[in-house]
Design a protein around this motif. Structure first.
Motif, PDB file in Angstrom:
ATOM      1  N   LEU A  79       0.623  35.189 -11.927  1.00  0.00           N
ATOM      2  CA  LEU A  79       1.190  35.219 -10.574  1.00  0.00           C
ATOM      3  C   LEU A  79       2.664  35.615 -10.557  1.00  0.00           C
ATOM      4  CD1 LEU A  79      -0.548  32.154  -8.893  1.00  0.00           C
ATOM      5  CD2 LEU A  79      -1.087  34.584  -8.635  1.00  0.00           C
ATOM      6  N   THR A  80       3.343  35.573 -11.701  1.00  0.00           N
ATOM      7  CA  THR A  80       4.749  35.994 -11.769  1.00  0.00           C
ATOM      8  C   THR A  80       4.885  37.493 -12.023  1.00  0.00           C
ATOM      9  OG1 THR A  80       5.075  35.666 -14.164  1.00  0.00           O
ATOM     10  CG2 THR A  80       5.390  33.731 -12.718  1.00  0.00           C
ATOM     11  N   CYS A  81       3.756  38.183 -12.159  1.00  0.00           N
ATOM     12  CA  CYS A  81       3.751  39.598 -12.545  1.00  0.00           C
ATOM     13  C   CYS A  81       3.548  40.527 -11.349  1.00  0.00           C
ATOM     14  CB  CYS A  81       2.645  39.845 -13.573  1.00  0.00           C
ATOM     15  SG  CYS A  81       2.909  38.977 -15.118  1.00  0.00           S
ATOM     16  N   HIS A  82       3.931  41.765 -11.549  1.00  0.00           N
ATOM     17  CA  HIS A  82       3.756  42.831 -10.570  1.00  0.00           C
ATOM     18  C   HIS A  82       2.290  42.913 -10.140  1.00  0.00           C
ATOM     19  CE1 HIS A  82       3.393  46.986  -9.098  1.00  0.00           C
ATOM     20  NE2 HIS A  82       4.696  46.933  -8.866  1.00  0.00           N
ATOM     21  N   GLY A  96       4.738  36.113 -18.391  1.00  0.00           N
ATOM     22  CA  GLY A  96       5.001  37.103 -17.350  1.00  0.00           C
ATOM     23  C   GLY A  96       6.512  37.169 -17.193  1.00  0.00           C
ATOM     24  N   TYR A  97       7.001  36.622 -16.091  1.00  0.00           N
ATOM     25  CA  TYR A  97       8.443  36.599 -15.857  1.00  0.00           C
ATOM     26  C   TYR A  97       9.129  35.662 -16.847  1.00  0.00           C
ATOM     27  CZ  TYR A  97      12.918  35.526 -13.773  1.00  0.00           C
ATOM     28  OH  TYR A  97      14.261  35.324 -13.592  1.00  0.00           O
ATOM     29  N   ARG A  98      10.307  36.103 -17.328  1.00  0.00           N
ATOM     30  CA  ARG A  98      11.158  35.261 -18.181  1.00  0.00           C
ATOM     31  C   ARG A  98      12.537  35.165 -17.579  1.00  0.00           C
ATOM     32  NH1 ARG A  98      10.383  38.299 -23.573  1.00  0.00           N
ATOM     33  NH2 ARG A  98       8.364  37.536 -24.207  1.00  0.00           N
ATOM     34  N   GLY A  99      13.037  33.955 -17.458  1.00  0.00           N
ATOM     35  CA  GLY A  99      14.410  33.726 -17.025  1.00  0.00           C
ATOM     36  C   GLY A  99      15.381  33.961 -18.176  1.00  0.00           C
ATOM     37  N   GLU A 100      16.651  33.790 -17.895  1.00  0.00           N
ATOM     38  CA  GLU A 100      17.698  34.092 -18.867  1.00  0.00           C
ATOM     39  C   GLU A 100      17.575  33.266 -20.148  1.00  0.00           C
ATOM     40  OE1 GLU A 100      22.561  34.493 -19.151  1.00  0.00           O
ATOM     41  OE2 GLU A 100      21.645  33.773 -17.296  1.00  0.00           O
ATOM     42  N   ILE A 101      17.408  31.982 -20.023  1.00  0.00           N
ATOM     43  CA  ILE A 101      17.333  31.119 -21.212  1.00  0.00           C
ATOM     44  C   ILE A 101      16.107  31.468 -22.043  1.00  0.00           C
ATOM     45  CG2 ILE A 101      16.975  28.737 -21.989  1.00  0.00           C
ATOM     46  CD1 ILE A 101      18.716  27.898 -19.542  1.00  0.00           C
ATOM     47  N   GLU A 102      14.966  31.619 -21.395  1.00  0.00           N
ATOM     48  CA  GLU A 102      13.727  31.938 -22.109  1.00  0.00           C
ATOM     49  C   GLU A 102      13.818  33.306 -22.791  1.00  0.00           C
ATOM     50  OE1 GLU A 102       8.927  31.737 -21.287  1.00  0.00           O
ATOM     51  OE2 GLU A 102      10.265  31.985 -19.590  1.00  0.00           O
ATOM     52  N   GLN A 103      14.432  34.295 -22.111  1.00  0.00           N
ATOM     53  CA  GLN A 103      14.565  35.629 -22.703  1.00  0.00           C
ATOM     54  C   GLN A 103      15.461  35.593 -23.937  1.00  0.00           C
ATOM     55  OE1 GLN A 103      12.941  38.435 -22.003  1.00  0.00           O
ATOM     56  NE2 GLN A 103      13.944  39.404 -23.730  1.00  0.00           N
ATOM     57  N   ASN A 104      16.573  34.917 -23.843  1.00  0.00           N
ATOM     58  CA  ASN A 104      17.486  34.865 -24.985  1.00  0.00           C
ATOM     59  C   ASN A 104      16.906  34.056 -26.144  1.00  0.00           C
ATOM     60  OD1 ASN A 104      19.239  36.623 -23.743  1.00  0.00           O
ATOM     61  ND2 ASN A 104      20.450  34.991 -22.818  1.00  0.00           N
ATOM     62  N   ARG A 105      16.052  33.086 -25.845  1.00  0.00           N
ATOM     63  CA  ARG A 105      15.326  32.372 -26.911  1.00  0.00           C
ATOM     64  C   ARG A 105      14.331  33.309 -27.594  1.00  0.00           C
ATOM     65  NH1 ARG A 105      14.066  26.831 -23.767  1.00  0.00           N
ATOM     66  NH2 ARG A 105      16.083  25.866 -24.106  1.00  0.00           N
ATOM     67  N   ALA A 106      13.678  34.164 -26.812  1.00  0.00           N
ATOM     68  CA  ALA A 106      12.727  35.128 -27.391  1.00  0.00           C
ATOM     69  C   ALA A 106      13.456  36.079 -28.343  1.00  0.00           C
ATOM     70  CB  ALA A 106      12.019  35.906 -26.283  1.00  0.00           C
ATOM     71  N   PRO A 150       8.883  40.578  -9.279  1.00  0.00           N
ATOM     72  CA  PRO A 150       7.842  40.201 -10.234  1.00  0.00           C
ATOM     73  C   PRO A 150       7.974  40.982 -11.541  1.00  0.00           C
ATOM     74  CG  PRO A 150       6.921  41.598  -8.518  1.00  0.00           C
ATOM     75  CD  PRO A 150       8.350  41.343  -8.137  1.00  0.00           C
ATOM     76  N   SER A 151       7.463  40.401 -12.602  1.00  0.00           N
ATOM     77  CA  SER A 151       7.609  40.972 -13.937  1.00  0.00           C
ATOM     78  C   SER A 151       6.836  42.274 -14.094  1.00  0.00           C
ATOM     79  CB  SER A 151       7.113  39.973 -14.978  1.00  0.00           C
ATOM     80  OG  SER A 151       7.279  40.495 -16.277  1.00  0.00           O
ATOM     81  N   MET A 152       7.519  43.256 -14.655  1.00  0.00           N
ATOM     82  CA  MET A 152       6.882  44.531 -14.975  1.00  0.00           C
ATOM     83  C   MET A 152       6.214  44.460 -16.348  1.00  0.00           C
ATOM     84  SD  MET A 152       7.381  46.471 -12.364  1.00  0.00           S
ATOM     85  CE  MET A 152       7.289  48.196 -12.801  1.00  0.00           C
ATOM     86  N   ALA A 153       6.471  43.381 -17.092  1.00  0.00           N
ATOM     87  CA  ALA A 153       5.902  43.204 -18.430  1.00  0.00           C
ATOM     88  C   ALA A 153       5.013  41.964 -18.449  1.00  0.00           C
ATOM     89  CB  ALA A 153       7.008  43.078 -19.464  1.00  0.00           C
ATOM     90  N   ILE A 154       4.074  41.998 -19.375  1.00  0.00           N
ATOM     91  CA  ILE A 154       3.178  40.861 -19.569  1.00  0.00           C
ATOM     92  C   ILE A 154       2.865  40.765 -21.057  1.00  0.00           C
ATOM     93  CG2 ILE A 154       1.057  42.206 -19.231  1.00  0.00           C
ATOM     94  CD1 ILE A 154      -0.055  39.799 -17.613  1.00  0.00           C
ATOM     95  N   ASP A 155       2.787  39.559 -21.563  1.00  0.00           N
ATOM     96  CA  ASP A 155       2.336  39.319 -22.929  1.00  0.00           C
ATOM     97  C   ASP A 155       0.986  38.631 -22.831  1.00  0.00           C
ATOM     98  OD1 ASP A 155       4.781  40.293 -23.734  1.00  0.00           O
ATOM     99  OD2 ASP A 155       5.566  38.380 -24.415  1.00  0.00           O
ATOM    100  N   MET A 156      -0.012  39.204 -23.507  1.00  0.00           N
ATOM    101  CA  MET A 156      -1.364  38.643 -23.451  1.00  0.00           C
ATOM    102  C   MET A 156      -2.132  39.060 -24.687  1.00  0.00           C
ATOM    103  SD  MET A 156      -2.999  40.929 -20.388  1.00  0.00           S
ATOM    104  CE  MET A 156      -2.743  42.690 -20.295  1.00  0.00           C
ATOM    105  N   GLY A 157      -3.213  38.361 -24.939  1.00  0.00           N
ATOM    106  CA  GLY A 157      -4.015  38.691 -26.103  1.00  0.00           C
ATOM    107  C   GLY A 157      -5.387  38.072 -26.034  1.00  0.00           C
ATOM    108  N   PRO A 158      -6.253  38.469 -26.970  1.00  0.00           N
ATOM    109  CA  PRO A 158      -7.637  37.988 -26.960  1.00  0.00           C
ATOM    110  C   PRO A 158      -7.721  36.486 -27.199  1.00  0.00           C
ATOM    111  CG  PRO A 158      -7.170  39.132 -29.008  1.00  0.00           C
ATOM    112  CD  PRO A 158      -5.967  39.313 -28.136  1.00  0.00           C
ATOM    113  N   TYR A 159      -8.631  35.866 -26.489  1.00  0.00           N
ATOM    114  CA  TYR A 159      -8.896  34.436 -26.640  1.00  0.00           C
ATOM    115  C   TYR A 159     -10.248  34.291 -27.312  1.00  0.00           C
ATOM    116  CZ  TYR A 159      -9.789  29.557 -25.458  1.00  0.00           C
ATOM    117  OH  TYR A 159     -10.059  28.213 -25.528  1.00  0.00           O
ATOM    118  N   PHE A 160     -10.284  33.487 -28.374  1.00  0.00           N
ATOM    119  CA  PHE A 160     -11.528  33.279 -29.113  1.00  0.00           C
ATOM    120  C   PHE A 160     -12.036  31.861 -28.857  1.00  0.00           C
ATOM    121  CE2 PHE A 160      -9.123  36.501 -31.458  1.00  0.00           C
ATOM    122  CZ  PHE A 160     -10.035  37.549 -31.399  1.00  0.00           C
TER     123      PHE A 160
END
Length: 147
Positions: free
Chosen positions: A13-16, A37-47, A66-76
């Motif tokens: 929901l935070t994404c484009h 999805g969206y990252r604030g300043e503290i979270e981005q600098n931690r990444a 809204p975030s133009m980027a998303i991190d996601m991956g397969p769930y097993f």
């Protein structure tokens, strides 16, 4: 039938809007988790500090709302998680994301093309990049698919 957890849904929901369209189509075929999805300043600098990003705040596409980027991956299901060490699973997943995104773009249902963090220049090769971010995808207005 696959469905998002409350956490993945909240992140989506935070994404484009294009990400919502892509992911709602993708979840029909492949179970996956949304990590960010969206990252604030503290979270981005931690990444950046942890090596999970190369871009400090506010330069990442995760930093727009809204975030133009998303991190996601397969769930097993058998692992009840993602296998973070399985690069081939991430590559197969990326192929599905890129295929669905391209189909939706060609049908006029989304307005952006997609770049994967395992192949930043979209040339089909993953070994020609120093920084590989397999869970990362971003929307772009560039013609990366040469359409």
């Amino acid at each position: 039938m696959n469905r998002y957890s409350a956490t993945s849904w909240d992140r989506l929901l935070t994404c484009h809007h294009d990400w919502k369209i892509i992911c709602l189509e993708l979840i029909k075929y492949i179970d996956h988790s949304i990590f960010c999805g969206y990252r604030g300043e503290i979270e981005q600098n931690r990444a950046v500090a942890s090596g999970n990003s190369e871009l400090r705040w506010p330069l990442s596409k995760h930093n727009q709302y809204p975030s133009m980027a998303i991190d996601m991956g397969p769930y097993f299901k058998e692992l009840k998680n993602t296998d973070w060490e399985d690069a081939l699973a991430f590559a197969a997943f990326a192929g599905a994301v890129l295929t669905i995104a391209k189909q939706l773009y060609m049908a006029g249902k989304i307005s952006h093309q997609v770049i994967w963090g395992g192949d930043w220049d979209s040339d089909g090769r993953t070994r020609d990049h120093k920084f590989r971010d397999y869970p990362h995808f971003e929307l772009t207005e560039e013609n990366v698919w040469n359409l």
